[in-house]
Each structure stands twice: as structure tokens, then as C-alpha cells.
Motif scaffolding. Structure first.
Motif, short mmCIF file in Angstrom:
data_model
loop_
_atom_site.label_atom_id
_atom_site.label_comp_id
_atom_site.label_asym_id
_atom_site.label_seq_id
_atom_site.Cartn_x
_atom_site.Cartn_y
_atom_site.Cartn_z
N ARG B 280 -18.81 22.86 -19.21
CA ARG B 280 -18.46 21.44 -18.85
C ARG B 280 -16.79 21.37 -18.56
O ARG B 280 -16.21 22.45 -18.92
CB ARG B 280 -18.68 20.43 -20.13
N ALA B 281 -16.13 20.42 -18.04
CA ALA B 281 -14.58 20.24 -18.30
C ALA B 281 -14.21 20.60 -19.57
O ALA B 281 -14.74 20.30 -20.51
CB ALA B 281 -14.46 18.87 -17.90
N GLY B 282 -13.02 21.35 -19.61
CA GLY B 282 -12.30 21.65 -20.55
C GLY B 282 -11.97 20.21 -21.46
O GLY B 282 -11.66 19.12 -20.98
N ARG B 283 -12.04 20.42 -22.81
CA ARG B 283 -12.13 19.23 -23.74
C ARG B 283 -11.10 18.30 -23.68
O ARG B 283 -11.14 17.45 -24.12
CB ARG B 283 -12.85 19.51 -25.13
N LEU B 284 -10.04 19.10 -23.48
CA LEU B 284 -8.69 18.33 -22.96
C LEU B 284 -8.88 16.73 -22.48
O LEU B 284 -8.22 16.03 -22.63
CB LEU B 284 -7.72 19.22 -22.27
N VAL B 285 -9.74 17.05 -21.58
CA VAL B 285 -9.96 15.73 -20.57
C VAL B 285 -10.66 14.57 -21.50
O VAL B 285 -10.70 13.22 -21.01
CB VAL B 285 -10.86 15.90 -19.39
N ASP B 286 -11.06 14.88 -22.51
CA ASP B 286 -11.84 13.79 -23.37
C ASP B 286 -10.98 12.71 -24.01
O ASP B 286 -11.09 11.65 -23.98
CB ASP B 286 -12.63 14.25 -24.63
N GLY B 287 -9.67 13.20 -24.17
CA GLY B 287 -8.50 12.38 -24.33
C GLY B 287 -8.02 11.55 -23.56
O GLY B 287 -7.42 10.31 -23.77
N LEU B 288 -8.66 11.47 -22.18
CA LEU B 288 -8.15 10.46 -21.14
C LEU B 288 -9.11 9.03 -21.54
O LEU B 288 -8.76 8.15 -20.97
CB LEU B 288 -8.69 10.89 -19.71
N GLY B 289 -10.38 9.25 -22.17
CA GLY B 289 -11.20 8.18 -22.54
C GLY B 289 -12.12 7.43 -21.42
O GLY B 289 -12.23 6.47 -21.24
N ILE B 290 -12.14 8.55 -20.27
CA ILE B 290 -13.01 7.85 -19.22
C ILE B 290 -14.38 8.72 -19.20
O ILE B 290 -14.48 9.87 -19.82
CB ILE B 290 -12.38 8.39 -17.83
N PRO B 291 -15.44 8.09 -18.60
CA PRO B 291 -16.63 8.54 -18.65
C PRO B 291 -16.73 9.85 -17.86
O PRO B 291 -16.23 9.69 -16.65
CB PRO B 291 -17.65 7.61 -18.28
N LEU B 292 -17.14 10.84 -18.01
CA LEU B 292 -17.47 12.18 -17.52
C LEU B 292 -18.86 12.13 -16.65
O LEU B 292 -19.77 11.58 -16.92
CB LEU B 292 -17.22 13.36 -18.16
#
Lengths: 99, 422
Positions: B280-292
């Protein structure tokens, strides 16, 4: 000059004195499609030919020969078919002016 | 006056020459700040091109965990003993000295989208006007029972570095007549042809060093995912006594003690078990608070590479929900990097980005120590559909593996590195 589209591209570019002109930006962005393989910073000798700084009409002639199938190629004939005449002319002109 | 001089006189060469003086100097106070997170093919290219195309007017910081760049492309050659990891490793020094990028060896632990701020693990906070996230992929290890915590026994080697060395040692230590099992996850994953190239290169090694050994290629997909006819020709031709290709082989669980793998319809035991995990996308993007998308990938605006509905937050590379027909490749990351850099320069100057961005992909795979094959595609923004689509009639595959393309593949790796880091 090798053709109408080169002329057209030059006319477009001739109106600019700054890289904010849309045609110049378009040329810069399109030429950036080429540089992963044909980087001006690539080491020499190199199996992939260096293009930056070659005469624009020579670059354009070559790109057209790839497209028509006249020049033998492994991949370039497949790539150039993704670009129109105007785009190839912009690319050739920009790469020719690269250091 | 020749045309070149004519153009120079018009200042067209402004796209290249005059910034050189400015770019390695420190940006002015009050210059817009862009932070790039992740120094792989996408991130490093973005940092360089932001400095180049803004003629040094944008303050660029690159935050990267590792001190040096290590290339995933070409790392399958290391497994076959045809390259060293050193050959794939490069410094970020030229980004600093030539281009004036501030390269920070640190890790981002938090993104504050509202305050336009990143928190670093070691060095406090760093503000930005725009940020480019190039975090690559993270593994969904938990989807395969028994895999978590066992990458020492069951290497993935899908991020180049110590894992590549580890898998190479395992292959070297394989017994005569042993079995190498390689699992391919369901698409999409990083580098679609990569697993099949790996199968070929490991098989090449085996036929020269351990001729009675076998390679089981266990593919969760129902067919070869890239360069299908060319890899199929290699599997059926030079490697027909070594590689056994098994499609529809979804991996359920592994046992790190016995190196056995339980598949949906089968069970295998191997001497070397190489599982490329689902990703999946690097977990860093989870901090954006957007649905993947599908819980995995970041959907982007293809005119700017901004995450959908998050102006100023750009995401590039393997973390992105790919457009139709677009692979997760280093070459595409390079192209997305330039798309993002061009858009950022325009947006920071208050202008509109390129309305019809074009991206090119050329991806080489080796099938043995000398011969390589390619796939090429051209992709262009389609305003009506709001996405990037493959240009009809362009692109294609090699007609057959060749030494000529082997030479181009080697040059590609050198040259794209220069485009990014020199």
C-alpha cells in the motif's frame, strides 16, 4: 529549417523572452520526458546517445525518421508516436538549446 | 545566426543556463518553502527540478531517512551476483552542492496539514508552503499469516538494501537441487515486471551455479502482469527446466521454521522462500487524514499531483493510485516528480499549471546476464475524463530479448540517476 512545424514552434517561441511563456514551458515539460534516458548530465561514454545541444533540425529529422520507421529502433519508434508534429518540434528546439 | 544562437538571444535558454549561478546559493529570505519527503526516484527528482525550474527562487528541503540513495531498479541483478549493492548506491551530495537543496537525514513522524508543518523524529518542526510526499510503499504483512516479524527468514528484498544482500546470501547458500519459491502479490504492486525479472535472473544464476535447482513462481494473479509474451518466452525457452509458473496462487500463510507456504489450493516447501508482500502507500500518508482508494493508494489531481481535495499537499510515486495503464515504476516516479515540480513552480508564481501534462515510461528488465526487454508507454492528461490516459498508438514491447537492449538497460539506470542526482 526542416518543416512548417519547426517554423511554427519557433514563431511561438520567438514571442518569448522569459520561461514563463506557455509554449516555452510546454517545450521544457515535454523535453523533461526525454531526460531520464537522455540526461545532459549522463556520464560518457554511453550506450544511449546524448541529444542536448545537437542542432534542432537534426534532432527533429531523427524523431520523424523513428516515427515513419525509416530509422531502425528498439523503443524510439514506439515513443515518438505519442507526440504530435508540433510537440516533436518543441522538444527538438528545447533540447537543441540545452547546455 | 544559427537557430540555437537565435533562441539563446531570445532567452529561451533561460530554462537551463542562467539559474546555475543562483541555484547553489541560499534562497532569499521569504522565499516560498517546499519540503519533499522521501529521497527515492520521485522525491530526489522533485527536489532537483524544483530548484532548477524555479531558478533557485524556491527554498527546497529534502527529508530522507537514509544517508544514501539505493536503487530498486537493477537490484535483481545483485541477487544473481551480477552487480554489487554499491553499484546501486549514490550520494545526495550534488543535490546540496550543485542545486542548493537542503538535504536532511531524518524521519517525518507527523504531518499537520492545517498548520503546514512537519514534525521530524530528531530535529523538531519544519514548516512549508507546499509539501511533496514521496513515501513509496509499505507492506501489508498482516495479510499473510506467519509473515510478520519473519523477514529475516523469509526475505522480501522488495526495498533495495540489506534485504537484497540477505536474499542473495540465501540464494548462494541454497543446496544443490534446492527449491527457490517466489510469491507475487495481487496487482497493483511496485514494479509490475520486477517479480518476473527476478525469476529469470535467479534462474539464470541457478542454471550456471546449481543446475538441478528449481524455481517456483507462485503468482497471486491469473497471468504475468507485465511484458507477458516476453517473460512467457523466457519461462518456456531457456528456463523451461528451471522455472515452474503457477498462476492463481494466492498465498495464505507461511511457516518461517519449515519455509513452507500454504496457498489457496496447494502447499509448497522451499529452501529459499521469497515473499513479495501485498503493499500500500507508505504509511506516512495516513497523517493526511484522507480516505485512501481501496484503503491503499492516494488519489491525485493529475494536473498538479496534489492529493484530491488537499491543495498544497502533493503525493507522487508508488504511493499514488495509478492512472489507467500506468505502472508503479521508478521511471514514472521521475515523470510525476517533474509534473509536480512544474506545477508547483507555476502555482507559487500565481500562474496555472500545464493543462495537458505528458508522462513517458520506459522500463527495462533483464532476462539473463546480457539480454533485456522493455515496455514503453506514453501517458497524457485527458481533461474530459480528469485523468491521465495512455496515448493510443504509442508504446509497445520489445520484439525479443536482445543484448542491444541489455546495453540500453544498463545505460538507463546510469542516466536516470544522473537526471535525478547529478
Amino acid at each position: 529549417m526542416t518543416g512548417k512545424s519547426t517554423l511554427a514552434a519557433l514563431c511561438l517561441l520567438a514571442g518569448t523572452t522569459h520561461a514563463t511563456d506557455p509554449a516555452a514551458l510546454q517545450a521544457r515539460n515535454l523535453a523533461a520526458n526525454c531526460t531520464p534516458c537522455h540526461s545532459a548530465d549522463a556520464p560518457e561514454p554511453n550506450a544511449i546517445p546524448r541529444i542536448a545541444g545537437l542542432p534542432a533540425d537534426r534532432i527533429l529529422q531523427r524523431l520523424r525518421a523513428f516515427r515513419s520507421g525509416e530509422a531502425p529502433a528498439t523503443v524510439m519508434h514506439q515513443i515518438v508516436r505519442g507526440y504530435g508534429d508540433e510537440q516533436l518540434a518543441l522538444i527538438a528546439t528545447l533540447l537543441a538549446s540545452s547546455p | 545566426m544559427n537557430r540555437r544562437r537565435f533562441l539563446r538571444s531570445l532567452g529561451l535558454a533561460a530554462t537551463a543556463a542562467p539559474f546555475l549561478a543562483a541555484c547553489s546559493s541560499a534562497p532569499r529570505r521569504g522565499a516560498p518553502r517546499v519540503v519533499v519527503v522521501g529521497g527515492g526516484y520521485g522525491g530526489a527528482t522533485t527536489a532537483k527540478y524544483l530548484r532548477m525550474w524555479s531558478a533557485g527562487r524556491i527554498d527546497v528541503t529534502l527529508v530522507e531517512r537514509d544517508a544514501r540513495f539505493v536503487s530498486c531498479p537493477m537490484s535483481n541483478l545483485v541477487l544473481a551476483g551480477l552487480r554489487n549493492l554499491d553499484d546501486l548506491t549514490a550520494s545526495y551530495d550534488r543535490l546540496r552542492s550543485r542545486w542548493g537543496v537542503r538535504v536532511v537525514s531524518d524521519e517525518v513522524v507527523r504531518i499537520d496539514v492545517a498548520r503546514r508543518e512537519l514534525r521530524l523524529a530528531r530535529d523538531g518542526e519544519i514548516g512549508f508552503d507546499r509539501v511533496v510526499l514521496a513515501p513509496g510503499v509499505d507492506f501489508l504483512t498482516e495479510q499473510i499469516t506467519g509473515l510478520a516479524g519473519n523477514f529475516e527468514c523469509i526475505p522480501h528484498a522488495w526495498k533495495a538494501g540489506p534485504q537484497t544482500e540477505l536474499l542473495r546470501r540465501r540464494i548462494d547458500a541454497m543446496p544443490e537441487g534446492g527449491v527457490f519459491a517466489l510469491h507475487v502479490p495481487k496487482s497493483p504492486y511496485r514494479c509490475p515486471p520486477g517479480p518476473y525479472e527476478r525469476a529469470c535472473l535467479v534462474a539464470h544464476y541457478l542454471r550456471t551455479r546449481k543446475p538441478r535447482a528449481k524455481l517456483l513462481l507462485l503468482d497471486a494473479n491469473s497471468e504475468i502482469q507485465s511484458k507477458k509474451t516476453l517473460f512467457a518466452a523466457a519461462f518456456a525457452g531457456p528456463y523451461k527446466d528451471i522455472i515452474e509458473y503457477r498462476p492463481d496462487s494466492t498465498l495464505l500463510s507461511v511457516d518461517a521454521q519449515t519455509l513452507s507456504a500454504e496457498l489457496e489450493f496447494d502447499r509448497v516447501r522451499a529452501d529459499v522462500l521469497n515473499v513479495i508482500p501485498p503493499m500500500r502507500a507508505g504509511r506516512l500518508v495516513d497523517g493526511l487524514g484522507i480516505p485512501l482508494t481501496n484503503g491503499r493508494w492516494v488519489d491525485v489531481d493529475w494536473r498538479t499531483m496534489e492529493a484530491r481535495d488537499l491543495p498544497g499537499i502533493h503525493v507522487i510515486g508508488d504511493a499514488v493510485l495509478a492512472a489507467p495503464g500506468m505502472p508503479k515504476s521508478g521511471h514514472i516516479a521521475n515523470q510525476q516528480a517533474k509534473l509536480a515540480a512544474a506545477a508547483i513552480v507555476e502555482l507559487l508564481e500565481g500562474r496555472s499549471p500545464d493543462p495537458v501534462p505528458t508522462l513517458l515510461n520506459t522500463c527495462y528488465s533483464f532476462v539473463d546476464d546480457r539480454n533485456a526487454i522493455h515496455v514503453a508507454t506514453v501517458h497524457r492528461y485527458d481533461a474530459a475524463q480528469g485523468t491521465v490516459l495512455p496515448v493510443a498508438g504509442a508504446g509497445g514491447l520489445s520484439s525479443a530479448a536482445s543484448e542491444e537492449e541489455g546495453r540500453y538497460a544498463t545505460a538507463w539506470a546510469q542516466n536516470i540517476r544522473a537526471d535525478m542526482l547529478a
